[in-house]
Design a protein around this motif. Structure first.
Motif, PDB file in Angstrom:
ATOM      1  N   THR A  28       9.146  62.772  38.425  1.00 34.53           N
ATOM      2  CA  THR A  28       8.678  62.558  37.057  1.00 34.53           C
ATOM      3  C   THR A  28       7.168  62.405  37.051  1.00 34.53           C
ATOM      4  OG1 THR A  28      10.753  61.459  36.524  1.00 34.53           O
ATOM      5  CG2 THR A  28       8.898  61.127  35.014  1.00 34.53           C
ATOM      6  N   PHE A  29       6.501  63.339  36.444  1.00 41.44           N
ATOM      7  CA  PHE A  29       5.052  63.411  36.560  1.00 41.44           C
ATOM      8  C   PHE A  29       4.358  62.216  35.948  1.00 41.44           C
ATOM      9  CE2 PHE A  29       1.286  65.332  37.667  1.00 41.44           C
ATOM     10  CZ  PHE A  29       0.452  65.582  36.601  1.00 41.44           C
ATOM     11  N   SER A  30       4.900  61.667  34.873  1.00 43.10           N
ATOM     12  CA  SER A  30       4.230  60.542  34.209  1.00 43.10           C
ATOM     13  C   SER A  30       4.252  59.267  35.050  1.00 43.10           C
ATOM     14  CB  SER A  30       4.876  60.276  32.849  1.00 43.10           C
ATOM     15  OG  SER A  30       6.256  59.987  33.009  1.00 43.10           O
ATOM     16  N   ASP A  31       4.980  59.278  36.143  1.00 40.19           N
ATOM     17  CA  ASP A  31       4.984  58.128  37.052  1.00 40.19           C
ATOM     18  C   ASP A  31       3.767  58.102  37.953  1.00 40.19           C
ATOM     19  OD1 ASP A  31       8.592  58.169  37.702  1.00 40.19           O
ATOM     20  OD2 ASP A  31       7.418  57.347  36.038  1.00 40.19           O
ATOM     21  N   TYR A  32       2.969  59.165  37.923  1.00 45.22           N
ATOM     22  CA  TYR A  32       1.874  59.305  38.875  1.00 45.22           C
ATOM     23  C   TYR A  32       0.509  59.247  38.203  1.00 45.22           C
ATOM     24  CZ  TYR A  32       5.345  60.826  42.248  1.00 45.22           C
ATOM     25  OH  TYR A  32       6.418  60.877  43.095  1.00 45.22           O
ATOM     26  N   GLY A  33      -0.363  58.443  38.789  1.00 47.09           N
ATOM     27  CA  GLY A  33      -1.770  58.569  38.460  1.00 47.09           C
ATOM     28  C   GLY A  33      -2.334  59.752  39.237  1.00 47.09           C
ATOM     29  N   ALA A  49     -12.782  61.963  39.278  1.00 47.96           N
ATOM     30  CA  ALA A  49     -12.185  61.436  38.048  1.00 47.96           C
ATOM     31  C   ALA A  49     -10.748  61.029  38.313  1.00 47.96           C
ATOM     32  CB  ALA A  49     -12.242  62.475  36.934  1.00 47.96           C
ATOM     33  N   PHE A  50     -10.245  60.147  37.437  1.00 44.22           N
ATOM     34  CA  PHE A  50      -8.873  59.647  37.545  1.00 44.22           C
ATOM     35  C   PHE A  50      -8.288  59.499  36.157  1.00 44.22           C
ATOM     36  CE2 PHE A  50      -5.331  57.321  39.228  1.00 44.22           C
ATOM     37  CZ  PHE A  50      -5.008  56.404  38.240  1.00 44.22           C
ATOM     38  N   ILE A  51      -6.978  59.741  36.082  1.00 41.34           N
ATOM     39  CA  ILE A  51      -6.260  59.497  34.843  1.00 41.34           C
ATOM     40  C   ILE A  51      -4.928  58.836  35.182  1.00 41.34           C
ATOM     41  CG2 ILE A  51      -5.199  61.805  34.783  1.00 41.34           C
ATOM     42  CD1 ILE A  51      -5.618  61.665  31.676  1.00 41.34           C
ATOM     43  N   ASP A  62     -20.206  58.409  38.252  1.00 40.57           N
ATOM     44  CA  ASP A  62     -21.349  58.408  37.335  1.00 40.57           C
ATOM     45  C   ASP A  62     -21.970  59.795  37.167  1.00 40.57           C
ATOM     46  OD1 ASP A  62     -22.696  55.103  38.173  1.00 40.57           O
ATOM     47  OD2 ASP A  62     -21.061  55.729  36.852  1.00 40.57           O
ATOM     48  N   SER A  63     -21.985  60.574  38.220  1.00 40.60           N
ATOM     49  CA  SER A  63     -22.686  61.858  38.179  1.00 40.60           C
ATOM     50  C   SER A  63     -22.033  62.883  37.256  1.00 40.60           C
ATOM     51  CB  SER A  63     -22.795  62.434  39.590  1.00 40.60           C
ATOM     52  OG  SER A  63     -21.510  62.644  40.141  1.00 40.60           O
ATOM     53  N   VAL A  64     -20.792  62.645  36.822  1.00 41.11           N
ATOM     54  CA  VAL A  64     -20.130  63.610  35.950  1.00 41.11           C
ATOM     55  C   VAL A  64     -19.849  63.051  34.560  1.00 41.11           C
ATOM     56  CG1 VAL A  64     -19.052  64.649  37.984  1.00 41.11           C
ATOM     57  CG2 VAL A  64     -17.709  63.083  36.550  1.00 41.11           C
ATOM     58  N   LYS A  65     -20.155  61.795  34.355  1.00 42.07           N
ATOM     59  CA  LYS A  65     -19.896  61.196  33.037  1.00 42.07           C
ATOM     60  C   LYS A  65     -20.640  61.955  31.940  1.00 42.07           C
ATOM     61  CE  LYS A  65     -18.890  56.458  34.469  1.00 42.07           C
ATOM     62  NZ  LYS A  65     -19.376  55.055  34.512  1.00 42.07           N
ATOM     63  N   GLY A  66     -19.930  62.226  30.859  1.00 40.91           N
ATOM     64  CA  GLY A  66     -20.523  62.966  29.758  1.00 40.91           C
ATOM     65  C   GLY A  66     -20.466  64.465  29.931  1.00 40.91           C
ATOM     66  N   ARG A  67     -20.101  64.935  31.130  1.00 41.08           N
ATOM     67  CA  ARG A  67     -20.004  66.384  31.379  1.00 41.08           C
ATOM     68  C   ARG A  67     -18.565  66.803  31.682  1.00 41.08           C
ATOM     69  NH1 ARG A  67     -22.382  68.652  35.665  1.00 41.08           N
ATOM     70  NH2 ARG A  67     -22.236  66.789  36.989  1.00 41.08           N
ATOM     71  N   PHE A  68     -17.826  65.971  32.383  1.00 40.98           N
ATOM     72  CA  PHE A  68     -16.448  66.288  32.771  1.00 40.98           C
ATOM     73  C   PHE A  68     -15.480  65.439  31.953  1.00 40.98           C
ATOM     74  CE2 PHE A  68     -17.213  67.677  37.483  1.00 40.98           C
ATOM     75  CZ  PHE A  68     -18.198  68.557  37.054  1.00 40.98           C
ATOM     76  N   THR A  69     -14.322  66.020  31.661  1.00 42.50           N
ATOM     77  CA  THR A  69     -13.268  65.295  30.959  1.00 42.50           C
ATOM     78  C   THR A  69     -11.934  65.548  31.648  1.00 42.50           C
ATOM     79  OG1 THR A  69     -14.408  65.526  28.837  1.00 42.50           O
ATOM     80  CG2 THR A  69     -12.080  64.926  28.777  1.00 42.50           C
ATOM     81  N   ILE A  70     -11.258  64.483  32.008  1.00 43.26           N
ATOM     82  CA  ILE A  70      -9.932  64.596  32.615  1.00 43.26           C
ATOM     83  C   ILE A  70      -8.885  64.346  31.535  1.00 43.26           C
ATOM     84  CG2 ILE A  70      -9.833  62.171  33.364  1.00 43.26           C
ATOM     85  CD1 ILE A  70      -8.394  63.180  35.917  1.00 43.26           C
ATOM     86  N   TYR A  80      -5.728  68.313  33.801  1.00 47.94           N
ATOM     87  CA  TYR A  80      -6.863  69.212  33.636  1.00 47.94           C
ATOM     88  C   TYR A  80      -8.170  68.479  33.937  1.00 47.94           C
ATOM     89  CZ  TYR A  80      -3.294  71.660  30.966  1.00 47.94           C
ATOM     90  OH  TYR A  80      -2.134  72.271  30.572  1.00 47.94           O
ATOM     91  N   LEU A  81      -9.152  69.245  34.379  1.00 51.28           N
ATOM     92  CA  LEU A  81     -10.509  68.745  34.510  1.00 51.28           C
ATOM     93  C   LEU A  81     -11.426  69.752  33.832  1.00 51.28           C
ATOM     94  CD1 LEU A  81     -12.217  66.427  35.715  1.00 51.28           C
ATOM     95  CD2 LEU A  81     -12.699  67.957  37.644  1.00 51.28           C
ATOM     96  N   GLN A  82     -11.861  69.394  32.637  1.00 53.40           N
ATOM     97  CA  GLN A  82     -12.803  70.242  31.898  1.00 53.40           C
ATOM     98  C   GLN A  82     -14.210  69.907  32.380  1.00 53.40           C
ATOM     99  OE1 GLN A  82     -12.277  72.705  29.501  1.00 53.40           O
ATOM    100  NE2 GLN A  82     -14.483  73.062  29.761  1.00 53.40           N
ATOM    101  N   MET A  83     -14.897  70.899  32.884  1.00 50.56           N
ATOM    102  CA  MET A  83     -16.223  70.692  33.455  1.00 50.56           C
ATOM    103  C   MET A  83     -17.226  71.480  32.653  1.00 50.56           C
ATOM    104  SD  MET A  83     -15.304  70.852  37.527  1.00 50.56           S
ATOM    105  CE  MET A  83     -15.045  72.617  37.514  1.00 50.56           C
ATOM    106  N   ASN A  84     -18.136  70.781  31.994  1.00 50.18           N
ATOM    107  CA  ASN A  84     -19.180  71.402  31.188  1.00 50.18           C
ATOM    108  C   ASN A  84     -20.556  71.118  31.798  1.00 50.18           C
ATOM    109  OD1 ASN A  84     -17.181  72.196  29.315  1.00 50.18           O
ATOM    110  ND2 ASN A  84     -17.421  70.282  28.176  1.00 50.18           N
ATOM    111  N   SER A  85     -21.541  71.851  31.372  1.00 53.96           N
ATOM    112  CA  SER A  85     -22.920  71.668  31.841  1.00 53.96           C
ATOM    113  C   SER A  85     -22.972  71.604  33.359  1.00 53.96           C
ATOM    114  CB  SER A  85     -23.521  70.392  31.229  1.00 53.96           C
ATOM    115  OG  SER A  85     -23.489  70.442  29.816  1.00 53.96           O
ATOM    116  N   LEU A  86     -22.335  72.536  33.982  1.00 56.05           N
ATOM    117  CA  LEU A  86     -22.244  72.517  35.443  1.00 56.05           C
ATOM    118  C   LEU A  86     -23.605  72.688  36.098  1.00 56.05           C
ATOM    119  CD1 LEU A  86     -18.917  74.449  35.788  1.00 56.05           C
ATOM    120  CD2 LEU A  86     -19.373  72.213  36.795  1.00 56.05           C
TER     121      LEU A  86
END
Length: 126
Positions: A28-33, A49-51, A62-70, A80-86
């Motif tokens: 069950t995927f929701s059991d996993y971080g 990053a972690f979710i 810190d180096s990806v804050k504001g640029r990456f979204t998990i 998913y890991l959305q990576m912007n302003s690479l």
């Protein structure tokens, strides 16, 4: 057992974007971080990053804050890991990893994760 498969890597120019996917099969995927890590040539593996299992909690280096979204879609068993302003410094092999039990204090440590994918290469050209 959980199997993880990353995809979405590639070559992109600086300032561009990529979206990485981590598809899971097994329990069950929701059991996993789930965490994303990266390793550049000659460098140590680095936490990115972690979710948490139900997406209530996220953390970023810190180096990806504001640029990456998990994010995650548990119905699709995918993170998913959305990576912007690479930047060129983002060039690395990116890995996703899953853990059933992990504390806030230890989620940046790769050794705390139970399962790993094979990695996907991200190359940012300047």
């Amino acid at each position: 057992q959980v199997q993880l498969v990353e995809s979405g890597g590639g070559l992109v120019q600086a300032g561009g974007s990529l979206r990485l996917s981590c598809a899971a099969s097994g329990q069950t995927f929701s059991d996993y971080g789930v965490g994303w890590f990266r390793q550049a040539p000659g460098m140590e593996r680095e936490f990115v990053a972690f979710i948490s299992g139900r997406a209530i909690f996220t953390r970023y280096v810190d180096s990806v804050k504001g640029r990456f979204t998990i994010s995650r879609d548990n119905a699709k068993a995918t993170v998913y890991l959305q990576m912007n302003s690479l930047k060129s410094d983002d060039t690395a092999v990116y890995y996703c990893a899953a853990a059933t039990r992990i504390s806030v204090a230890s989620l940046t440590r790769g050794g705390e994760y139970d399962y790993w994918g094979q990695g996907t290469q991200v190359t940012v050209s300047s």
